[in-house]
Design a protein around this motif. Sequence first.
Motif, PDB file in Angstrom:
ATOM      1  N   ARG B 265       0.848  -1.195   0.000  1.00  0.00           N
ATOM      2  CA  ARG B 265       0.000   0.000   0.000  1.00  0.00           C
ATOM      3  C   ARG B 265       0.887   1.250   0.000  1.00  0.00           C
ATOM      4  O   ARG B 265       0.621   2.207  -0.716  1.00  0.00           O
ATOM      5  N   GLU B 266       1.923   1.245   0.792  1.00  0.00           N
ATOM      6  CA  GLU B 266       2.940   2.300   0.757  1.00  0.00           C
ATOM      7  C   GLU B 266       4.224   1.681   0.206  1.00  0.00           C
ATOM      8  O   GLU B 266       4.949   1.003   0.946  1.00  0.00           O
ATOM      9  N   PRO B 267       4.519   1.857  -1.072  1.00  0.00           N
ATOM     10  CA  PRO B 267       5.763   1.291  -1.622  1.00  0.00           C
ATOM     11  C   PRO B 267       6.979   1.871  -0.893  1.00  0.00           C
ATOM     12  O   PRO B 267       6.944   3.006  -0.421  1.00  0.00           O
ATOM     13  N   ILE B 268       8.024   1.064  -0.784  1.00  0.00           N
ATOM     14  CA  ILE B 268       9.239   1.523  -0.090  1.00  0.00           C
ATOM     15  C   ILE B 268      10.458   1.239  -0.952  1.00  0.00           C
ATOM     16  O   ILE B 268      10.426   0.372  -1.822  1.00  0.00           O
ATOM     17  N   PRO B 269      11.556   1.952  -0.709  1.00  0.00           N
ATOM     18  CA  PRO B 269      12.778   1.694  -1.481  1.00  0.00           C
ATOM     19  C   PRO B 269      13.409   0.349  -1.123  1.00  0.00           C
ATOM     20  O   PRO B 269      13.470  -0.023   0.050  1.00  0.00           O
ATOM     21  N   VAL B 270      13.853  -0.346  -2.144  1.00  0.00           N
ATOM     22  CA  VAL B 270      14.625  -1.581  -1.958  1.00  0.00           C
ATOM     23  C   VAL B 270      15.978  -1.377  -2.636  1.00  0.00           C
ATOM     24  O   VAL B 270      16.033  -1.053  -3.820  1.00  0.00           O
ATOM     25  N   TYR B 271      17.040  -1.561  -1.857  1.00  0.00           N
ATOM     26  CA  TYR B 271      18.392  -1.496  -2.407  1.00  0.00           C
ATOM     27  C   TYR B 271      18.886  -2.922  -2.546  1.00  0.00           C
ATOM     28  O   TYR B 271      19.379  -3.520  -1.581  1.00  0.00           O
ATOM     29  N   ALA B 272      18.681  -3.488  -3.730  1.00  0.00           N
ATOM     30  CA  ALA B 272      19.060  -4.877  -3.972  1.00  0.00           C
ATOM     31  C   ALA B 272      20.268  -4.915  -4.896  1.00  0.00           C
ATOM     32  O   ALA B 272      20.235  -4.355  -5.986  1.00  0.00           O
ATOM     33  N   GLU B 273      21.323  -5.566  -4.412  1.00  0.00           N
ATOM     34  CA  GLU B 273      22.485  -5.795  -5.266  1.00  0.00           C
ATOM     35  C   GLU B 273      22.356  -7.212  -5.773  1.00  0.00           C
ATOM     36  O   GLU B 273      22.267  -8.154  -4.983  1.00  0.00           O
ATOM     37  N   GLN B 415      34.173  -2.395 -32.242  1.00  0.00           N
ATOM     38  CA  GLN B 415      33.324  -3.502 -31.805  1.00  0.00           C
ATOM     39  C   GLN B 415      33.433  -3.711 -30.286  1.00  0.00           C
ATOM     40  O   GLN B 415      32.454  -4.093 -29.644  1.00  0.00           O
ATOM     41  N   VAL B 416      34.609  -3.449 -29.736  1.00  0.00           N
ATOM     42  CA  VAL B 416      34.753  -3.506 -28.271  1.00  0.00           C
ATOM     43  C   VAL B 416      33.744  -2.551 -27.618  1.00  0.00           C
ATOM     44  O   VAL B 416      33.041  -2.905 -26.666  1.00  0.00           O
ATOM     45  N   ARG B 417      33.646  -1.335 -28.169  1.00  0.00           N
ATOM     46  CA  ARG B 417      32.688  -0.364 -27.623  1.00  0.00           C
ATOM     47  C   ARG B 417      31.244  -0.808 -27.854  1.00  0.00           C
ATOM     48  O   ARG B 417      30.381  -0.599 -27.005  1.00  0.00           O
ATOM     49  N   ASP B 418      31.004  -1.437 -29.002  1.00  0.00           N
ATOM     50  CA  ASP B 418      29.646  -1.935 -29.261  1.00  0.00           C
ATOM     51  C   ASP B 418      29.251  -2.985 -28.216  1.00  0.00           C
ATOM     52  O   ASP B 418      28.113  -2.996 -27.742  1.00  0.00           O
ATOM     53  N   VAL B 419      30.182  -3.870 -27.915  1.00  0.00           N
ATOM     54  CA  VAL B 419      29.895  -4.884 -26.903  1.00  0.00           C
ATOM     55  C   VAL B 419      29.642  -4.197 -25.553  1.00  0.00           C
ATOM     56  O   VAL B 419      28.687  -4.517 -24.843  1.00  0.00           O
ATOM     57  N   ALA B 420      30.473  -3.234 -25.220  1.00  0.00           N
ATOM     58  CA  ALA B 420      30.289  -2.505 -23.954  1.00  0.00           C
ATOM     59  C   ALA B 420      28.916  -1.858 -23.914  1.00  0.00           C
ATOM     60  O   ALA B 420      28.202  -1.927 -22.896  1.00  0.00           O
ATOM     61  N   ALA B 421      28.523  -1.254 -25.022  1.00  0.00           N
ATOM     62  CA  ALA B 421      27.240  -0.537 -25.057  1.00  0.00           C
ATOM     63  C   ALA B 421      26.063  -1.494 -24.966  1.00  0.00           C
ATOM     64  O   ALA B 421      24.971  -1.098 -24.548  1.00  0.00           O
ATOM     65  N   ALA B 422      26.261  -2.750 -25.347  1.00  0.00           N
ATOM     66  CA  ALA B 422      25.163  -3.723 -25.332  1.00  0.00           C
ATOM     67  C   ALA B 422      25.013  -4.411 -23.978  1.00  0.00           C
ATOM     68  O   ALA B 422      24.026  -5.108 -23.740  1.00  0.00           O
ATOM     69  N   LEU B 423      25.982  -4.221 -23.085  1.00  0.00           N
ATOM     70  CA  LEU B 423      25.926  -4.910 -21.791  1.00  0.00           C
ATOM     71  C   LEU B 423      24.797  -4.372 -20.924  1.00  0.00           C
ATOM     72  O   LEU B 423      24.410  -3.215 -21.027  1.00  0.00           O
ATOM     73  N   GLU B 424      24.290  -5.230 -20.047  1.00  0.00           N
ATOM     74  CA  GLU B 424      23.405  -4.766 -18.977  1.00  0.00           C
ATOM     75  C   GLU B 424      24.235  -3.975 -17.958  1.00  0.00           C
ATOM     76  O   GLU B 424      25.470  -3.958 -18.020  1.00  0.00           O
ATOM     77  N   GLY B 425      23.552  -3.359 -17.006  1.00  0.00           N
ATOM     78  CA  GLY B 425      24.242  -2.601 -15.969  1.00  0.00           C
ATOM     79  C   GLY B 425      25.153  -3.491 -15.120  1.00  0.00           C
ATOM     80  O   GLY B 425      24.817  -4.637 -14.843  1.00  0.00           O
ATOM     81  N   GLN B 426      26.293  -2.954 -14.708  1.00  0.00           N
ATOM     82  CA  GLN B 426      27.313  -3.707 -13.984  1.00  0.00           C
ATOM     83  C   GLN B 426      27.808  -2.925 -12.775  1.00  0.00           C
ATOM     84  O   GLN B 426      27.765  -1.698 -12.772  1.00  0.00           O
ATOM     85  N   LEU B 427      28.305  -3.650 -11.778  1.00  0.00           N
ATOM     86  CA  LEU B 427      28.943  -2.986 -10.644  1.00  0.00           C
ATOM     87  C   LEU B 427      30.239  -2.306 -11.077  1.00  0.00           C
ATOM     88  O   LEU B 427      30.540  -1.199 -10.631  1.00  0.00           O
ATOM     89  N   THR B 479      22.204  -3.514  -9.637  1.00  0.00           N
ATOM     90  CA  THR B 479      21.428  -3.160  -8.450  1.00  0.00           C
ATOM     91  C   THR B 479      20.044  -2.721  -8.903  1.00  0.00           C
ATOM     92  O   THR B 479      19.831  -2.426 -10.079  1.00  0.00           O
ATOM     93  N   SER B 480      19.129  -2.659  -7.961  1.00  0.00           N
ATOM     94  CA  SER B 480      17.774  -2.204  -8.270  1.00  0.00           C
ATOM     95  C   SER B 480      17.658  -0.691  -8.224  1.00  0.00           C
ATOM     96  O   SER B 480      16.651  -0.140  -8.631  1.00  0.00           O
ATOM     97  N   ASP B 481      18.677  -0.001  -7.747  1.00  0.00           N
ATOM     98  CA  ASP B 481      18.616   1.450  -7.617  1.00  0.00           C
ATOM     99  C   ASP B 481      20.020   2.012  -7.773  1.00  0.00           C
ATOM    100  O   ASP B 481      20.829   1.958  -6.852  1.00  0.00           O
ATOM    101  N   SER B 482      20.276   2.570  -8.947  1.00  0.00           N
ATOM    102  CA  SER B 482      21.643   3.005  -9.260  1.00  0.00           C
ATOM    103  C   SER B 482      22.012   4.293  -8.556  1.00  0.00           C
ATOM    104  O   SER B 482      23.149   4.731  -8.636  1.00  0.00           O
ATOM    105  N   ARG B 483      21.053   4.902  -7.854  1.00  0.00           N
ATOM    106  CA  ARG B 483      21.321   6.231  -7.288  1.00  0.00           C
ATOM    107  C   ARG B 483      22.115   6.189  -5.998  1.00  0.00           C
ATOM    108  O   ARG B 483      22.264   7.205  -5.331  1.00  0.00           O
TER     109      ARG B 483
END
Lengths: 532, 532
Positions: B265-273, B415-427, B479-483
């Motif tokens: 009912r009241e959403p809350i922040p989740v910091y999930a790594e 192509q190295v940059r293309d691969v980098a740009a295609a990656l999901e978010g990373q630590l 992570t679920s929250d990059s901020r």
Amino acid sequence: MTATVNRTDTLTGQMIIAGTFVTGTGETVRGLDPSTDTVLEPGYAHGDDTHVDAACSQAAAAFDRYRSTTSEARARFLEAIADNLEALGDTLVNRAAAESGLPVGRITGEVGRTSGQLRLFAGVLRDGGWNGARIDPAQPDRSPLPRADIRQRKIPLGPVAVFGASNFPLAFSVAGGDTASALAAGCPVIAKAHDAHPGTSELVGRAITAAVVQTGMPAGTFSLLYGHGPTLGTSLVTDPRVKAVGFTGSRSGGTALVAAAAARREPIPVYAEMSSINPVFVLDTALQTRGADLGKAFVGSLTLGSGQFCTNPGLVIAVDSPGLTTFVESAGAAIADTTPTPMLTPTIANSYSAGVDALSAASTVEAQAPGSDAPNSCGAAIFSTDADTFLGSEVLQQEVFGSASLVVKCTDAAQVRDVAAALEGQLTATVHADDADMDDAAALVNVLELKVGRILFDGWPTGVEVGHAMVHGGPYPSTSDSRSTSVGSLAIERFLRPVAYQDVPPALLPSAIADGNPDRLWRRIDGRLVQD
Amino acid sequence: MTATVNRTDTLTGQMIIAGTFVTGTGETVRGLDPSTDTVLEPGYAHGDDTHVDAACSQAAAAFDRYRSTTSEARARFLEAIADNLEALGDTLVNRAAAESGLPVGRITGEVGRTSGQLRLFAGVLRDGGWNGARIDPAQPDRSPLPRADIRQRKIPLGPVAVFGASNFPLAFSVAGGDTASALAAGCPVIAKAHDAHPGTSELVGRAITAAVVQTGMPAGTFSLLYGHGPTLGTSLVTDPRVKAVGFTGSRSGGTALVAAAAARREPIPVYAEMSSINPVFVLDTALQTRGADLGKAFVGSLTLGSGQFCTNPGLVIAVDSPGLTTFVESAGAAIADTTPTPMLTPTIANSYSAGVDALSAASTVEAQAPGSDAPNSCGAAIFSTDADTFLGSEVLQQEVFGSASLVVKCTDAAQVRDVAAALEGQLTATVHADDADMDDAAALVNVLELKVGRILFDGWPTGVEVGHAMVHGGPYPSTSDSRSTSVGSLAIERFLRPVAYQDVPPALLPSAIADGNPDRLWRRIDGRLVQD
């Protein structure tokens, strides 16, 4: 692409995608002067998913260059937008007044507020604190392991979707706070115009577009689309190139956008300002010594802008007493003297009527403004109930958008605090207290801190100062994310995230965290704040 | 209630709810030494919803007093926890080593890291910058309207649920970074122990509980529960008294908690790594001049802690060249010299085997560690593929938790940059570059900034320094929250939100924003940072 800017005052009825004027393909909407029910030309055809795609594509293409502009360059861009807005003069003021039914004086003030916000963020950029610069210097001789050189700064999230609000056609709309803070952060903006003020939105969109050209920003830095929230709005929020959302509007609209953003493959932050009834607490001695004055002043705040402020005082909470009776009588007399004023749209006026009917059915009618034959008008009204009834009623705890307020009569100060503790999250809470009320006030503030974004004493919640210390936000459902504000300089943090740079060669370091501190920033060096 | 602290080293197998030892009612779990498959006593019975309710009730009751403690008082509390952890000496080290299969040396270091984190936040509290104090003084003579006195500070969100991680039984568990930053912020903590190290969790929970008593904090400031994530964990995250969540673990577990929190009912922040494969980019000249050395050092990072670091380098991206061949050959030789080491749990070891099988099926096996009869052991492995295959394969882009890494061979730097740009978010992203590689490195950093939380040069991503400038976080799904960050002093901001105080009487102002600056803080006065 070359940006083509239409500099005339003639409205085109078109969207603006990265500097190019584009005619929509969907339903055509027109502005409406709610005070006279007069339709305002031209028509604005809603966009479709191809327009969302084009705007997002241009924003994504612009992001790399835009985020690399200097703080000074972005400050000048924001100032150019402010100058362009002001240069529109009566053209903008008259159109916004006609489309909103708000008085010319109020709209003139809102232009100043809007340009003031843009200039505030220009100052924030020049101050540079937004970079969040931190340096932990290398310790090559540390034992057992050497420490690397680690530096941190904040970078923008990416393209931001901004949804214009109906109730502030300038300050919370196309060039409002969300746009100003997102552009300041280095995020391209795609604004969705509110259908209630399409002409105002076009004028403002053109002012921003002109500033893009004047200051050499990439064309995709700004686009303006027209469309319905559930269709075009959802497409915008779910486009993978959009990285954050700013919204001010209804609880249902905000909740839907939050859900859409959470269901993305990559969820993104949504800053939705949604619902607030802004309780006013009048403590015993204050009621006793100046109940009549407070009641009269309360009506001034309640009826401002036809009660269509996010911070409108929809709730008064006090201990039942002769002072409270005086307060209510004085407020009732002031309400009897008011003239109903137009609301923003026929839909909003109808909702207000329905809300007043619901309050009438569930509580006692204390006072109502005289009737009016004017279209779409809002007659102020005050209701009352006791605390137990209030706490047991969902209807009485809901926001009624407009000049309606409910007085909750409590048995004692403890019950006042119980009511405060039972409230949902709010943008503001107001306390009126005399010196003799300070103990009660202290106990109440302790409760209110956990419920609201702003606590104010001996004033009224309408009128949100634009500055560095303001918080216009609060716990759910006043906003979807209590960790930030939509007004004031802290808002830039909504659109930033930190990045660490470990042993990055000096030639590749951003200037904010470079050796020698070329930007003359305050930075945390090993945790200590210095201007090194 | 009076806290009862069991000070002996004998494990009780009980949960701790606000200082009271409580035996669970559900399934009983036991620790397991994965290196020998030896079961470790005692048993820990899982809790149920009544235990969640009790812990949340106590946390909510404690919050008011806990959040009102001074920064200095909370600093001493954190230091007392650190002291108590260190005082456990071999008792803690041996139990954690047995439950995790990690070497005693590594665990000893992790105790120091954990107490170091707590002391770092003690320093953050004494610095006081976390208050975010801002004052815009009144301007009574401003025209057309006077300006009110507006002040801002940050306050804690409320009780926080912390989920212990399997891979750092101390530093990311019961008294890990999330607990330290939440307690520093003024939030009571309810920790859910990870079933892989129940005894370690009890020892640490007792150390925290003792510190609560020693420093006079309210008993509900800390509780420790045992239970399954999908049942007890979900109850905890959906309890209305819990206001934020810290989690380190699997993508599926984190995603489920994020969804549960969003549906409240009241959403809350989740910091999930959750998930990160931590790409390593080795640029052309670096490969050419030191490919062999880099290949060997890479294996050192890959096999650290059986590859069970969140920042384990699961991906190497480079232009195909003789230098890359040398790198892979050198890494392969190093891997042939490794001895498989135990993983944290049989489940994790089985998942690793399955992941290695999937990589074997979808790419080329370059090298594998010698086989081993030891239970639950992780044999390092390197695979390779070309960029097009990688970009077209979901399997190859997924994290395999353990010492497996995939080399992606590209045709050129673009192509190295293309691969980098295609990656999901990373630590993290790591770059190895010589001076001659700087232009390529600059272009690559520009891409990587939008993908990761930390960019590092000429090192290895394992080993996350605890300091002020560190960012251990990043875009979704790392992570679920990059901020924010889960490591380093900025983490305190996860658990805070701003509140504005307008014309609040001096007697009611918190000291952080009081006249005369009694706390000697750096504050923004009219936007300018001063120690007034």
